[in-house]
Design an enzyme around this catalytic site. Structure first.
Site, PDB file in Angstrom:
ATOM      1  N   PRO A 119       0.834  -1.210   0.000  1.00 48.29           N
ATOM      2  CA  PRO A 119       0.000   0.000   0.000  1.00 48.29           C
ATOM      3  C   PRO A 119       0.861   1.250   0.000  1.00 48.29           C
ATOM      4  O   PRO A 119       1.858   1.324   0.720  1.00 48.29           O
ATOM      5  CB  PRO A 119      -0.801  -0.127   1.293  1.00 48.29           C
ATOM      6  CG  PRO A 119      -0.859  -1.583   1.558  1.00 48.29           C
ATOM      7  CD  PRO A 119       0.430  -2.152   1.039  1.00 48.29           C
ATOM      8  N   CYS A 120       0.464   2.222  -0.824  1.00 45.10           N
ATOM      9  CA  CYS A 120       1.372   3.342  -1.086  1.00 45.10           C
ATOM     10  C   CYS A 120       1.096   4.577  -0.243  1.00 45.10           C
ATOM     11  O   CYS A 120       1.826   5.553  -0.335  1.00 45.10           O
ATOM     12  CB  CYS A 120       1.293   3.705  -2.566  1.00 45.10           C
ATOM     13  SG  CYS A 120      -0.362   4.203  -3.069  1.00 45.10           S
ATOM     14  N   GLN A 121       0.041   4.577   0.601  1.00 46.98           N
ATOM     15  CA  GLN A 121      -0.303   5.799   1.329  1.00 46.98           C
ATOM     16  C   GLN A 121       0.865   6.318   2.174  1.00 46.98           C
ATOM     17  O   GLN A 121       1.071   7.519   2.295  1.00 46.98           O
ATOM     18  CB  GLN A 121      -1.510   5.557   2.252  1.00 46.98           C
ATOM     19  CG  GLN A 121      -2.811   5.302   1.516  1.00 46.98           C
ATOM     20  CD  GLN A 121      -3.007   3.844   1.170  1.00 46.98           C
ATOM     21  OE1 GLN A 121      -2.054   3.057   1.095  1.00 46.98           O
ATOM     22  NE2 GLN A 121      -4.238   3.444   0.921  1.00 46.98           N
ATOM     23  N   TYR A 123       3.932   6.206   1.517  1.00 44.02           N
ATOM     24  CA  TYR A 123       4.993   6.805   0.705  1.00 44.02           C
ATOM     25  C   TYR A 123       4.506   8.016  -0.094  1.00 44.02           C
ATOM     26  O   TYR A 123       5.300   8.765  -0.627  1.00 44.02           O
ATOM     27  CB  TYR A 123       5.556   5.779  -0.288  1.00 44.02           C
ATOM     28  CG  TYR A 123       6.110   4.530   0.352  1.00 44.02           C
ATOM     29  CD1 TYR A 123       7.056   4.604   1.380  1.00 44.02           C
ATOM     30  CD2 TYR A 123       5.700   3.271  -0.062  1.00 44.02           C
ATOM     31  CE1 TYR A 123       7.576   3.456   1.956  1.00 44.02           C
ATOM     32  CE2 TYR A 123       6.216   2.115   0.513  1.00 44.02           C
ATOM     33  CZ  TYR A 123       7.149   2.216   1.523  1.00 44.02           C
ATOM     34  OH  TYR A 123       7.657   1.084   2.092  1.00 44.02           O
ATOM     35  N   SER A 124       3.167   8.168  -0.198  1.00 40.93           N
ATOM     36  CA  SER A 124       2.658   9.209  -1.084  1.00 40.93           C
ATOM     37  C   SER A 124       2.884  10.592  -0.492  1.00 40.93           C
ATOM     38  O   SER A 124       2.819  10.785   0.715  1.00 40.93           O
ATOM     39  CB  SER A 124       1.161   9.002  -1.355  1.00 40.93           C
ATOM     40  OG  SER A 124       0.392   9.424  -0.263  1.00 40.93           O
TER      41      SER A 124
END
Length: 411
Positions: A119-121, A123-124
């Site tokens: 899940p990229c949250q 790193y976003s």
């Protein structure tokens, strides 16, 4: 017949990355995903592929038409295929269970590739901006460690690790350094590039960091991807055959096409042989938003100018904040590629307004899926909200297929 290359998909989501690999001729051994609705979508798509291979695709079409239930659909395929989708969060506690389960599915096969993106949250850039600690204490920062454990366990020839460009700057690049170090210690060499979905034939400007690695004992390298800008446009080539709708209209079930296919829909495999699609359903909007949509579309289509929320007539401004997020209403580009589809589309459609002012609405589930290059017979389970979220989080299918084809060449 040549044996198909096998892969495991981690943090699989609704299966955009996986669909691309299947189209390139790979065979999935297992999918692991923590979200139940996305897992149900994966199971339904697994049923599609099984029935298609066994000349029983009519059974799947009967499900899309509402003639049989989801349980009936799933009952038509081998239990081990349904069980190959694990609805499990990947963590230190679940690794032993997952390894035991996947070991049985692997059997005597060789795992050729591991794919997936945590899940990229965490790193976003947007996620870090919203969090007072800049996501520094988010446990999702460390999910890469479990990904590496799968590399150690199954020793694939190559792997594909997908994430948002924000991973490059997260913790001043510290997380990326940790990922590279852990992967190298596990016996792999790797490289990273920022790739754009539009260069793979997707009608969307969507940049993603694609890390590709290979076992150190193999003479492999990062593939060479050509950069080709798409020659097609959203309204004319992607949306033109779908029924025209007003806000709140459309069907969760079948919708029949209103015109012939287009060269782009054929070439991309989005229109793929059946005479209908599903989930072409639009949100209902209030009068205030619809008035803003009209202003936004007219400005964009006629003047190529994006709407600034702060410049709206005062009676239409309902948010106190008029200094940041002034682009919260955005029209999908009618004569080129769309801006990036993200999971926030599940909350409202203001950032994805349909470019035809006569329709005056935000885009439907099917239109969002097409922007992500999902084929028209791909069905997203549960509800409109969960479908939008699954689509926004996905890797575009054509991008995944392009990556998979290069990996296949190398192996």
């Amino acid at each position: 017949m040549k044996t198909k290359l096998k892969y495991i998909d981690l943090f699989a989501g609704a299966g955009g990355l996986s669909e691309g690999f299947i189209r390139a001729g790979f065979d999935p051994i297992a999918h692991v995903e923590m979200n139940k609705d996305a897992c149900d979508t994966l199971k339904t798509r697994t049923a599609f592929h099984y029935l298609k291979e066994n000349n029983s695709i009519e059974v799947y079409h009967n499900y899309l038409k509402g003639i049989i239930s989801r349980e009936e659909l799933w009952s038509k395929i081998p239990t081990e295929l349904i069980n190959s989708v694990s609805n499990t969060e990947i963590s230190a506690e679940t690794l032993p269970f997952l390894f035991e389960k996947i070991d049985k599915q692997v059997g005597k096969s060789q795992v050729d590739v591991v794919i997936g993106g945590p899940p990229c949250q965490a790193y976003s850039v947007a996620g870090r901006a919203r969090d007072p600690n800049g996501m520094s204490d988010d446990p999702r920062n460390h999910l890469y460690k479990y990904y590496v454990e799968f590399l150690k366990r199954y020793n694939p020839k190559m792997f594909v690790f997908e994430n948002v460009p924000g991973i490059l700057s997260a913790n001043n690049g510290g997380y990326l350094d940790l990922i590279f170090k852990a992967v190298r210690e596990a016996g792999y060499e790797l490289d990273k590039k920022v790739l754009n979905a539009k260069n793979f034939g997707v009608l969307q400007d969507r940049k993603r960091v694609i890390i590709i690695g290979w076992r150190k004992d193999l003479n492999l390298k990062y593939p060479n991807f050509e950069e080709k800008d798409p020659q097609y446009a959203i309204l004319k080539d992607l949306f033109s055959d779908l029924p025209k709708l007003q806000n709140g209209e459309g069907a969760w079930g079948i919708s029949h096409y209103t015109s012939k296919t287009t060269p782009y829909l054929e070439k991309s495999g989005i229109r793929n042989g059946i005479e209908f699609t599903t989930q072409h359903i639009a949100r209902r909007n209030n009068d205030n938003d619809l008035e803003i949509y009209k202003i936004a579309v007219n400005q964009w289509v006629n003047e190529k100018r994006r709407l600034n929320y702060a410049h709206l007539p005062e009676r239409l401004i309902k948010h106190n904040n008029t200094t940041s997020f002034t682009n919260r209403f955005q029209v999908v580009n009618h004569d080129g590629v769309s801006h990036t589809v993200v999971a926030h589309i599940c909350a409202d459609g203001h950032y994805y307004i349909h470019p035809d002012v006569k329709q005056n609405r935000s885009i439907t589930v099917r239109e969002a899926a097409r922007i992500q290059s999902f084929p028209d017979d791909y069905f997203f389970e549960k509800s409109r909200t969960t479908a939008f979220k699954q689509i926004g989080n996905a890797v575009p299918v054509l991008m995944a297929e392009g990556i998979a084809n290069k990996i296949k060449e190398l192996i």
